[in-house]
Design a protein around this motif. Structure first.
Motif, PDB file in Angstrom:
ATOM      1  N   ILE A 128       0.930  -1.163   0.055  1.00 32.51           N
ATOM      2  CA  ILE A 128       0.112   0.003   0.018  1.00 32.51           C
ATOM      3  C   ILE A 128       0.711   1.299   0.228  1.00 32.51           C
ATOM      4  N   ALA A 129       1.928   1.451   0.802  1.00 33.87           N
ATOM      5  CA  ALA A 129       2.712   2.401   0.960  1.00 33.87           C
ATOM      6  C   ALA A 129       3.400   2.750  -0.454  1.00 33.87           C
ATOM      7  N   GLU A 130       4.257   1.747  -1.007  1.00 34.13           N
ATOM      8  CA  GLU A 130       4.646   1.829  -2.393  1.00 34.13           C
ATOM      9  C   GLU A 130       3.774   2.309  -3.507  1.00 34.13           C
ATOM     10  N   LYS A 131       2.662   1.610  -3.427  1.00 33.33           N
ATOM     11  CA  LYS A 131       1.520   2.411  -4.479  1.00 33.33           C
ATOM     12  C   LYS A 131       1.398   3.597  -4.180  1.00 33.33           C
ATOM     13  N   ASN A 132       1.278   4.022  -3.047  1.00 34.86           N
ATOM     14  CA  ASN A 132       0.819   5.610  -2.558  1.00 34.86           C
ATOM     15  C   ASN A 132       2.032   6.696  -2.429  1.00 34.86           C
ATOM     16  N   ASN A 133       3.110   5.922  -2.631  1.00 37.11           N
ATOM     17  CA  ASN A 133       4.706   6.745  -2.360  1.00 37.11           C
ATOM     18  C   ASN A 133       4.725   7.360  -0.817  1.00 37.11           C
ATOM     19  N   ILE A 134       4.438   6.831   0.275  1.00 35.50           N
ATOM     20  CA  ILE A 134       4.463   7.118   1.402  1.00 35.50           C
ATOM     21  C   ILE A 134       5.489   6.507   2.236  1.00 35.50           C
ATOM     22  N   PHE A 135       5.831   6.910   3.278  1.00 33.41           N
ATOM     23  CA  PHE A 135       6.832   6.188   4.390  1.00 33.41           C
ATOM     24  C   PHE A 135       6.083   5.341   5.271  1.00 33.41           C
ATOM     25  N   VAL A 136       7.069   4.285   5.781  1.00 29.40           N
ATOM     26  CA  VAL A 136       6.498   3.368   6.813  1.00 29.40           C
ATOM     27  C   VAL A 136       7.655   3.410   7.755  1.00 29.40           C
ATOM     28  N   ILE A 137       7.077   3.474   9.006  1.00 30.70           N
ATOM     29  CA  ILE A 137       7.896   3.563  10.298  1.00 30.70           C
ATOM     30  C   ILE A 137       7.517   2.422  11.125  1.00 30.70           C
ATOM     31  N   GLU A 138       8.224   1.511  11.139  1.00 33.13           N
ATOM     32  CA  GLU A 138       8.034   0.079  11.835  1.00 33.13           C
ATOM     33  C   GLU A 138       8.092   0.530  13.487  1.00 33.13           C
ATOM     34  N   ASP A 139       6.917   0.690  14.399  1.00 34.28           N
ATOM     35  CA  ASP A 139       6.947   0.920  15.523  1.00 34.28           C
ATOM     36  C   ASP A 139       7.182  -0.451  16.204  1.00 34.28           C
ATOM     37  N   ALA A 140       8.497  -0.790  16.414  1.00 43.00           N
ATOM     38  CA  ALA A 140       8.714  -2.011  17.147  1.00 43.00           C
ATOM     39  C   ALA A 140       9.318  -2.102  18.489  1.00 43.00           C
ATOM     40  N   CYS A 141       8.568  -1.078  19.098  1.00 42.71           N
ATOM     41  CA  CYS A 141       8.902  -0.625  20.669  1.00 42.71           C
ATOM     42  C   CYS A 141       8.530  -2.109  21.445  1.00 42.71           C
ATOM     43  N   GLN A 142       7.901  -2.896  20.997  1.00 41.79           N
ATOM     44  CA  GLN A 142       7.320  -4.169  21.805  1.00 41.79           C
ATOM     45  C   GLN A 142       7.952  -5.242  21.200  1.00 41.79           C
ATOM     46  N   SER A 143       8.699  -5.322  19.879  1.00 37.17           N
ATOM     47  CA  SER A 143       9.102  -6.436  19.118  1.00 37.17           C
ATOM     48  C   SER A 143      10.381  -6.772  18.818  1.00 37.17           C
ATOM     49  N   PHE A 144      11.235  -6.275  19.534  1.00 37.14           N
ATOM     50  CA  PHE A 144      12.445  -6.441  19.302  1.00 37.14           C
ATOM     51  C   PHE A 144      12.679  -8.153  19.718  1.00 37.14           C
ATOM     52  N   GLY A 145      13.449  -8.684  18.500  1.00 34.24           N
ATOM     53  CA  GLY A 145      13.475 -10.061  18.814  1.00 34.24           C
ATOM     54  C   GLY A 145      12.446 -11.065  18.075  1.00 34.24           C
ATOM     55  N   ALA A 146      11.455 -10.391  17.700  1.00 31.05           N
ATOM     56  CA  ALA A 146      10.170 -11.166  16.841  1.00 31.05           C
ATOM     57  C   ALA A 146      10.616 -11.119  15.313  1.00 31.05           C
ATOM     58  N   SER A 147       9.723 -11.842  14.720  1.00 26.84           N
ATOM     59  CA  SER A 147       9.965 -12.043  13.268  1.00 26.84           C
ATOM     60  C   SER A 147       8.545 -11.887  12.612  1.00 26.84           C
ATOM     61  N   TYR A 148       8.833 -11.679  11.057  1.00 32.20           N
ATOM     62  CA  TYR A 148       7.568 -11.767  10.309  1.00 32.20           C
ATOM     63  C   TYR A 148       8.057 -12.627   9.094  1.00 32.20           C
ATOM     64  N   ASN A 149       7.442 -13.401   8.588  1.00 29.95           N
ATOM     65  CA  ASN A 149       7.878 -14.276   7.564  1.00 29.95           C
ATOM     66  C   ASN A 149       9.499 -14.239   7.449  1.00 29.95           C
ATOM     67  N   ASN A 150       9.945 -14.683   8.778  1.00 31.45           N
ATOM     68  CA  ASN A 150      11.302 -15.020   8.855  1.00 31.45           C
ATOM     69  C   ASN A 150      11.978 -13.889   8.749  1.00 31.45           C
ATOM     70  N   ILE A 151      11.735 -12.599   8.712  1.00 32.21           N
ATOM     71  CA  ILE A 151      12.352 -11.472   8.728  1.00 32.21           C
ATOM     72  C   ILE A 151      12.444 -10.807  10.063  1.00 32.21           C
ATOM     73  N   LYS A 152      13.634 -10.601  10.666  1.00 35.84           N
ATOM     74  CA  LYS A 152      13.570  -9.864  11.937  1.00 35.84           C
ATOM     75  C   LYS A 152      12.934  -8.534  11.924  1.00 35.84           C
ATOM     76  N   SER A 153      12.137  -8.291  12.889  1.00 34.22           N
ATOM     77  CA  SER A 153      11.658  -6.955  13.507  1.00 34.22           C
ATOM     78  C   SER A 153      13.114  -6.016  13.570  1.00 34.22           C
ATOM     79  N   CYS A 154      12.917  -4.876  13.056  1.00 29.38           N
ATOM     80  CA  CYS A 154      14.089  -3.756  13.035  1.00 29.38           C
ATOM     81  C   CYS A 154      15.209  -4.224  12.063  1.00 29.38           C
ATOM     82  N   SER A 155      14.955  -4.988  11.176  1.00 28.11           N
ATOM     83  CA  SER A 155      16.140  -5.279  10.087  1.00 28.11           C
ATOM     84  C   SER A 155      15.843  -4.343   9.125  1.00 28.11           C
TER      85      SER A 155
END
Length: 372
Positions: A148-175
């Motif tokens: 969605i962000a790419e289609k609309n040319n807007i920024f994404v800030i990952e608020d990972a204040c509670q998720s350091f050490g977690a992962s999404y589809n084997n991609i680490k949070s804060c990567s």
């Protein structure tokens, strides 16, 4: 029993932490220094990101991220819209509002994260950024958000204040792969917490990295030449040293935390709504949050009488915060978040919780619910 027993995390590393603290004091290098440099390197290596910048808190990290993206302090940003989830800590919305930006609120899904089905309808020509929150330790659905962000040319800030050490589809949070910038918090109660306030910002973009380093130190490019309006936003060397020692064994701590959460779920799934984890996620369970159908406050009071403390995350959704009343939201606008705010209960969990403590919590909750 404590809601979080943070002393045990110190106790098992006591000698190393005390030695590190003494070293910083003896050298009297409290601001910047080898500990901060080492921590930034350790955590960037861990997440696989190119750049990590230690900051004084997760909130400051969010503010600095917006500044680094070009929303300069002192300028008029009233036409810029930032989308945040309705269920999150106030800071997620406070950071853009503090810079004079307009906050738009998105309801949440069954995972307590931003509802992708409702996100796209909130975007218009004034949308400048999306700040998804990885609430309670599991990531939002970033494939959809980034598309969605790419289609609309807007920024994404990952608020990972509670998720350091977690992962999404084997991609680490804060990567740095789940947005332009990621921000985490080292508040003492976090899965990786220091002995005060602290945070870190991550990015793969060299320009943003250089901006962040200047902005956390009053926009100083060196030699007290201030080229931007920044702030005092540094992670101090003492906290960095403590975090270096606490980071040793971090993966083991998170495995213990996950097993504790899974044990709760297995034992409680027949009497309450336990957390759902998306199949693409590995959570660090920054909080273990259940939902009860009725009498939430009465249940909490009775648990407290039995020696079981609980917490609320969060009693008031963002769109109903008094400080943001000018946004014009009203009760009923975010039904899923509003339901969660009235029915959520967070049970005791930390990196070192004992099985016998969990059994006390489970037995007490069963006894209380049996009498409802």
């Amino acid at each position: 029993m404590k809601y979080m027993n943070l002393y045990r995390g110190y106790e098992k590393r006591k000698e190393a932490i005390n030695k590190k603290i003494s070293s910083v004091i003896e050298r009297s290098q409290f601001i910047f220094g080898e500990e901060l440099d080492a921590l930034e390197k350790e955590l960037s290596d861990y997440t696989g990101v190119k750049y990590a910048v230690g900051v004084s808190s997760g909130h400051v990290g969010l503010v600095l991220s917006l500044l680094a993206l070009g929303f300069d302090a002192g300028e008029d940003h009233s036409e810029k819209e930032i989308i945040v989830p309705a269920m999150t800590f106030f800071s997620t919305a406070e950071a853009p509002a503090f810079l004079g930006m307009k906050v738009k609120v998105c309801d949440i899904d069954k995972y307590f994260n931003m509802d992708i089905k409702k996100l796209e309808s909130l975007i218009n020509k004034n949308t400048a950024a999306i700040i998804p929150v990885n609430l309670f330790g599991q990531c939002a659905d970033y494939n959809a958000i980034l598309d969605i962000a790419e289609k609309n040319n807007i920024f994404v800030i990952e608020d990972a204040c509670q998720s350091f050490g977690a992962s999404y589809n084997n991609i680490k949070s804060c990567s740095g792969k789940l947005g332009d910038i990621a921000v985490t918090s080292f508040f003492p109660a976090k899965p990786l917490g220091c002995f005060g306030d602290g945070g870190m910002v991550f990015t793969n973009n060299e320009k943003l990295y250089n901006n962040l380093k200047q902005l956390r130190h009053h926009g100083d490019e060196g030699g007290m030449i201030h080229v931007k309006l920044g702030t005092t936003g540094r992670l101090d060397n003492m906290q960095a040293g403590i975090l270096l020692e606490k980071f040793k064994g971090f993966d083991d701590d998170m495995e213990h935390r996950r097993k504790a959460a899974e044990y709760y779920s297995e034992q409680l799934k027949d009497i309450v709504k336990t957390p759902e984890i998306a199949e693409y996620n590995t959570s660090v369970y920054a909080q273990y949050v259940i939902q009860v159908e009725n009498n939430r406050d009465e249940i909490r009071n009775k648990l407290n009488e039995l020696g079981v403390p609980t917490a609320l995350y969060y009693p008031h959704p963002i769109h109903l915060a008094p400080a943001l009343s000018k946004l014009g939201y009203k009760e009923g606008d975010m039904p899923v978040s509003e339901y969660a705010s009235k029915h959520n209960i967070a049970l005791p969990i930390d990196n070192d919780i004992l099985r016998e403590e969990q059994d006390i919590v489970i037995e007490a909750l069963r006894n209380v619910l049996k009498k409802q």
